[in-house]
Design a protein around this motif. Sequence first.
Motif, PDB file in Angstrom:
ATOM      1  N   PRO A  42       0.822  -1.221   0.000  1.00 11.78           N
ATOM      2  CA  PRO A  42       0.000   0.000   0.000  1.00 11.78           C
ATOM      3  C   PRO A  42       0.856   1.270   0.000  1.00 11.78           C
ATOM      4  N   LEU A  43       0.280   2.341  -0.529  1.00 19.14           N
ATOM      5  CA  LEU A  43       0.956   3.631  -0.565  1.00 19.14           C
ATOM      6  C   LEU A  43       0.598   4.442   0.679  1.00 19.14           C
ATOM      7  N   ARG A  44       1.538   5.233   1.140  1.00 18.78           N
ATOM      8  CA  ARG A  44       1.261   6.166   2.239  1.00 18.78           C
ATOM      9  C   ARG A  44       0.978   7.534   1.640  1.00 18.78           C
ATOM     10  N   ASP A  45      -0.197   8.053   1.920  1.00 22.84           N
ATOM     11  CA  ASP A  45      -0.603   9.371   1.417  1.00 22.84           C
ATOM     12  C   ASP A  45      -0.524   9.448  -0.105  1.00 22.84           C
ATOM     13  N   GLY A  46      -0.678   8.282  -0.772  1.00 26.13           N
ATOM     14  CA  GLY A  46      -0.653   8.263  -2.226  1.00 26.13           C
ATOM     15  C   GLY A  46       0.717   8.422  -2.840  1.00 26.13           C
ATOM     16  N   VAL A  47       1.774   8.305  -2.032  1.00 29.92           N
ATOM     17  CA  VAL A  47       3.136   8.534  -2.513  1.00 29.92           C
ATOM     18  C   VAL A  47       3.924   7.227  -2.513  1.00 29.92           C
ATOM     19  N   LYS A  48       4.526   6.911  -3.636  1.00 27.16           N
ATOM     20  CA  LYS A  48       5.409   5.760  -3.746  1.00 27.16           C
ATOM     21  C   LYS A  48       6.835   6.222  -3.468  1.00 27.16           C
ATOM     22  N   GLY A  49       7.579   5.441  -2.685  1.00 23.90           N
ATOM     23  CA  GLY A  49       8.912   5.856  -2.271  1.00 23.90           C
ATOM     24  C   GLY A  49       9.818   6.257  -3.413  1.00 23.90           C
ATOM     25  N   GLU A  50       9.790   5.488  -4.504  1.00 23.27           N
ATOM     26  CA  GLU A  50      10.674   5.780  -5.631  1.00 23.27           C
ATOM     27  C   GLU A  50      10.255   7.026  -6.402  1.00 23.27           C
ATOM     28  N   ASN A  51       9.092   7.584  -6.075  1.00 28.62           N
ATOM     29  CA  ASN A  51       8.608   8.783  -6.761  1.00 28.62           C
ATOM     30  C   ASN A  51       8.885  10.061  -5.980  1.00 28.62           C
ATOM     31  N   VAL A  52       9.728   9.971  -4.950  1.00 35.17           N
ATOM     32  CA  VAL A  52      10.200  11.160  -4.236  1.00 35.17           C
ATOM     33  C   VAL A  52      11.568  11.530  -4.806  1.00 35.17           C
ATOM     34  N   VAL A  53      11.667  12.731  -5.380  1.00 33.09           N
ATOM     35  CA  VAL A  53      12.885  13.150  -6.073  1.00 33.09           C
ATOM     36  C   VAL A  53      13.392  14.453  -5.459  1.00 33.09           C
ATOM     37  N   LEU A  54      14.682  14.506  -5.139  1.00 31.61           N
ATOM     38  CA  LEU A  54      15.284  15.700  -4.547  1.00 31.61           C
ATOM     39  C   LEU A  54      15.675  16.680  -5.654  1.00 31.61           C
ATOM     40  N   THR A  55      15.298  17.955  -5.484  1.00 34.41           N
ATOM     41  CA  THR A  55      15.525  18.938  -6.540  1.00 34.41           C
ATOM     42  C   THR A  55      15.998  20.281  -5.996  1.00 34.41           C
ATOM     43  N   SER A  56      16.682  21.006  -6.867  1.00 31.42           N
ATOM     44  CA  SER A  56      17.008  22.410  -6.620  1.00 31.42           C
ATOM     45  C   SER A  56      16.680  23.173  -7.896  1.00 31.42           C
ATOM     46  N   ALA A  57      15.459  23.671  -7.977  1.00 29.38           N
ATOM     47  CA  ALA A  57      15.001  24.348  -9.183  1.00 29.38           C
ATOM     48  C   ALA A  57      15.765  25.647  -9.429  1.00 29.38           C
ATOM     49  N   LEU A  58      15.982  26.423  -8.366  1.00 26.66           N
ATOM     50  CA  LEU A  58      16.738  27.668  -8.529  1.00 26.66           C
ATOM     51  C   LEU A  58      18.168  27.392  -8.970  1.00 26.66           C
ATOM     52  N   GLY A  59      18.749  26.329  -8.412  1.00 25.78           N
ATOM     53  CA  GLY A  59      20.095  25.953  -8.819  1.00 25.78           C
ATOM     54  C   GLY A  59      20.157  25.622 -10.299  1.00 25.78           C
ATOM     55  N   GLU A  60      19.160  24.870 -10.782  1.00 26.73           N
ATOM     56  CA  GLU A  60      19.097  24.519 -12.205  1.00 26.73           C
ATOM     57  C   GLU A  60      18.930  25.770 -13.064  1.00 26.73           C
ATOM     58  N   CYS A  61      18.047  26.674 -12.644  1.00 26.82           N
ATOM     59  CA  CYS A  61      17.833  27.914 -13.406  1.00 26.82           C
ATOM     60  C   CYS A  61      19.121  28.725 -13.510  1.00 26.82           C
ATOM     61  N   PHE A  62      19.860  28.820 -12.400  1.00 24.81           N
ATOM     62  CA  PHE A  62      21.088  29.616 -12.405  1.00 24.81           C
ATOM     63  C   PHE A  62      22.151  28.957 -13.283  1.00 24.81           C
ATOM     64  N   LEU A  63      22.281  27.641 -13.211  1.00 30.86           N
ATOM     65  CA  LEU A  63      23.273  26.950 -14.042  1.00 30.86           C
ATOM     66  C   LEU A  63      22.949  27.121 -15.523  1.00 30.86           C
ATOM     67  N   ARG A  64      21.693  27.032 -15.868  1.00 33.48           N
ATOM     68  CA  ARG A  64      21.302  27.217 -17.271  1.00 33.48           C
ATOM     69  C   ARG A  64      21.577  28.647 -17.739  1.00 33.48           C
ATOM     70  N   LYS A  65      21.293  29.588 -16.863  1.00 36.54           N
ATOM     71  CA  LYS A  65      21.532  30.992 -17.207  1.00 36.54           C
ATOM     72  C   LYS A  65      23.016  31.242 -17.449  1.00 36.54           C
ATOM     73  N   MET A  66      23.865  30.724 -16.559  1.00 32.67           N
ATOM     74  CA  MET A  66      25.313  30.922 -16.706  1.00 32.67           C
ATOM     75  C   MET A  66      25.845  30.204 -17.951  1.00 32.67           C
TER      76      MET A  66
END
Length: 432
Positions: A255-279
Amino acid sequence: MSSSFVVACVGKPSAGKSSFLNAVTDATAKVGNFPFTTIEPNQGIAYYPVDCPCKKYNRSDRCKPRHGWCKDGRRFVPIKLLDVAGLVPGASEGKGLGNQFLDDLRHADVLIHVVDASGTTDAGGKETKGYDPINDIQWLRSEVQSWIFNNLNKKWPGTVRRHQAVKASVVDTLHGQLAGYGVTKEVVQRTMDRFRVKTDISQWDQEQLVLFVQAFLDERFPTIVALNKIDMPDADKNIAAILKRYGNSGRGGGPLRDGVKGENVVLTSALGECFLRKMDKQGYIKYETGADDFATKDEDAGDELHLKPLDEKVRRRLENIRDLVLFRYGSTGVQDVIVRAVEVLGIVPVFPVKNLANFGASADGSSAAFQDCVLVRPGMTVREFARKLHNQLDRNYAGAETVGNIQLGEDDIIVAGKNNIIKFDTSGLPVE
């Protein structure tokens, strides 16, 4: 036509949803033509990477996608991304933009929930300290569950009476009530298989109806949790708590907890990605989305990349991203979210061609190779794919084959790496 499914991005104010959308859609500047008829103001284009067969068949020099692009055998296929606004507690009761928020969800096949892992914004998106981001994961589930349950529950007595009067199957009755959420009977059947209740709906009480809705949500709205702001203070302890709660969720078909599957949790840094793309775009660094590092002028000994020198402020920020994100987690995670969102649906890339000798889009082989890539749902047959491409192709269908001149049956299921390069034979259609 590259895909016929929609990825919806949700998140409370200040969770970083706008930064995430900017990060995953920035690549649209590379290609101006899209295979979609209409792009609404709240829609964008993201790109899903797949292995392109051009590399396997030594056609990289002639691989010219109509949409997206291909680099070194890695094909970036456009997909629709829907920006769903109005996520606040009480959305199911119409608070905020609740009605619009829930109506937009009807069009989504998979959700990306951008969550502030730093705990510096409360449920309403206001600045705070020590907020538990698990609350956000839980109340998104609660809002969508309440929306669907309330809609079903208020009509339930009448639904049961009609079900008994016409002696319909359970799947047919429930599909009639759930069709407005964009589901097929197959989805309802899978929900019933997941639900595992054998009694007829006439015997369900409210508790069983709640459990059915939970099973329906798991089937209808698979959710990717993008834990954002992973480089901020306090993010580490919140990430640990979230992974402890959800790490084993759904494992082994459980069963899922709160509708979330463990493998579907992904760590992100959106601002970091935006800055790297800009540079990268401005010529200060060499960086590609999904990479675990970048190059600066100081690291380009032969000046082969012709990069610009960095000032101290920019250098410090880049080093912080390198240390707190790239070296620690392997990437900014942004592309991983898109990949997971598409793959959770089991999507299969298919390459229709008119010439199996050189994989061109014209019968005489004069065109570029592998111009088209279409993303289809799992279980699609060869004939269904012909129908999807064009009704004339279906109407004049005379057979299909794949690499090696292997004939395909019209009921053959399309499988990646086996028969997903397809040439259709037709009768009565002009040869280009």
